[in-house]
Enzyme design. Structure first.
Site, short mmCIF file in Angstrom:
data_model
loop_
_atom_site.label_atom_id
_atom_site.label_comp_id
_atom_site.label_asym_id
_atom_site.label_seq_id
_atom_site.Cartn_x
_atom_site.Cartn_y
_atom_site.Cartn_z
N ASN A 9 0.88 -1.17 0.00
CA ASN A 9 0.00 0.00 0.00
C ASN A 9 0.91 1.22 0.00
OD1 ASN A 9 -1.83 2.02 0.42
ND2 ASN A 9 -2.20 1.53 2.59
N LYS A 11 0.18 4.24 -0.18
CA LYS A 11 -0.43 5.45 0.40
C LYS A 11 -0.21 6.63 -0.55
CE LYS A 11 0.53 3.57 4.90
NZ LYS A 11 -0.04 3.63 6.23
N HIS A 95 -9.73 1.28 4.56
CA HIS A 95 -8.47 1.43 5.30
C HIS A 95 -8.72 2.35 6.50
CE1 HIS A 95 -4.35 2.54 6.28
NE2 HIS A 95 -3.97 1.47 5.60
N GLU A 97 -7.10 4.68 7.71
CA GLU A 97 -6.84 6.10 7.48
C GLU A 97 -8.06 6.77 6.84
OE1 GLU A 97 -3.12 5.60 5.39
OE2 GLU A 97 -2.21 4.97 7.27
N GLU A 167 -5.83 -5.27 10.34
CA GLU A 167 -4.78 -4.27 10.57
C GLU A 167 -5.11 -3.51 11.86
OE1 GLU A 167 -2.70 -2.73 6.86
OE2 GLU A 167 -4.60 -1.70 6.92
N GLY A 173 1.99 2.03 10.82
CA GLY A 173 2.95 3.14 10.75
C GLY A 173 3.66 3.45 12.05
N SER A 212 2.78 -2.32 10.38
CA SER A 212 4.23 -2.41 10.64
C SER A 212 4.82 -3.79 10.32
CB SER A 212 4.54 -2.01 12.09
OG SER A 212 4.22 -0.65 12.29
N GLY A 233 2.63 -1.23 4.29
CA GLY A 233 2.68 0.19 3.97
C GLY A 233 4.11 0.64 3.72
#
Ligand code: PEP
Length: 250
Positions: A9, A11, A95, A97, A167, A173, A212, A233
């Site tokens: 991903n 991002k 996701h 985010e 996740e 992150g 992570s 990510g």
């Protein structure tokens, strides 16, 4: 036996120049490796670039989000068929985010999942609890709520047209991945919830892990029986790291 899937991903990172280098390295590093499935989900403007470089390779590509409708006055949005036009196999849906920063709620995520399947895309449905929810012991409850919203409109068979990605938000992150045993516990919990509706579907559904995932922990996480791959990510932006994680899926 479920085939493992590793998805990068990206991002909101990349440029035409840096993507070219990264994609060329991935094609070179993973060529001939047919033991698992690999994909990168890139920012929408780079779909044409991904398509032109990855076409005919063992690496698929996809989007990171889409609108639930096929068209309309939705400035800045991308319809499912537009992803299909650029050869996407996958699209990330829900996701954390987007759930958090763009206020995407469970019904909207379910509508997007349904629209993706309708257009022949494979949605990667992200599920996961925040740090506060985790600390309050609500992980299972939160994930069940997120999953049930999609199950309610798609059924177990419909959900199996996509891929699930557990996740934990507190791991994304942060460099603080879930311990493999905890990941296994949550993946098994999700699979059991589907098995209550349809055991066969649950057995073949892929549940990948994100938060992570790094070179240092990928092999351990991927060795868990219910962890069917990874959603990566940061580490997917560095070719050698992503390739090493992909190889850990073999
Ligand atoms: C993600 O963006 O889905 C993700 C898991 O990011 P990271 O690997 O950087 O935690």
């Amino acid at each position: 036996m479920r085939r493992k899937l590793v998805v990068g991903n990206w991002k909101m990172y990349g440029s035409l120049a840096s993507n070219q280098v990264l994609l060329d390295s991935l094609v070179h590093g993973l060529c001939g490796d047919r033991k698992a499935d690999y994909a990168v989900c890139v920012p929408h403007p780079y779909l044409a670039q991904a398509q032109s470089i990855l076409q005919g390779t063992n690496i698929a590509w996809g989007g990171q989000n889409m609108h639930q409708l096929e068209g309309g006055a939705f400035t800045g949005s991308v319809a499912p068929h537009m992803l299909v036009d650029f050869g996407c196999t996958y699209v990330i849906i829900g996701h954390s985010e987007r759930r958090e920063l763009c206020h995407e709620n469970d019904p909207l995520v379910a509508a997007k999942f349904e629209a993706a399947v309708k257009d022949g895309l494979c949605p990667i449905l992200c599920l996961g609890e925040t740090r506060e929810e985790h600390e309050a012991g609500l992980a299972e409850q939160v994930v069940a709520r997120q999953l049930d919203a999609v199950l309610a409109c798609m059924g177990a068979e419909g959900v199996a047209k996509g891929v699930l990605a557990y996740e934990p938000v507190w791991a994304i992150g942060t460099g603080r991945a879930a311990a493999p045993e905890l990941a296994q516990h949550m993946h098994a919990y999700i699979r059991n919830r589907i098995a209550n509706l349809d055991r066969l579907v649950a057995g073949r559904l892929r549940i990948i892990h994100g938060g992570s995932v790094r070179v240092s922990n990928a092999a351990q996480l991927l060795s868990m029986p219910d962890v069917d791959g990874a959603l990566v990510g940061n580490a997917s932006l560095v070719a050698e790291q992503f390739i090493t994680i992909c190889r850990a899926a073999n």
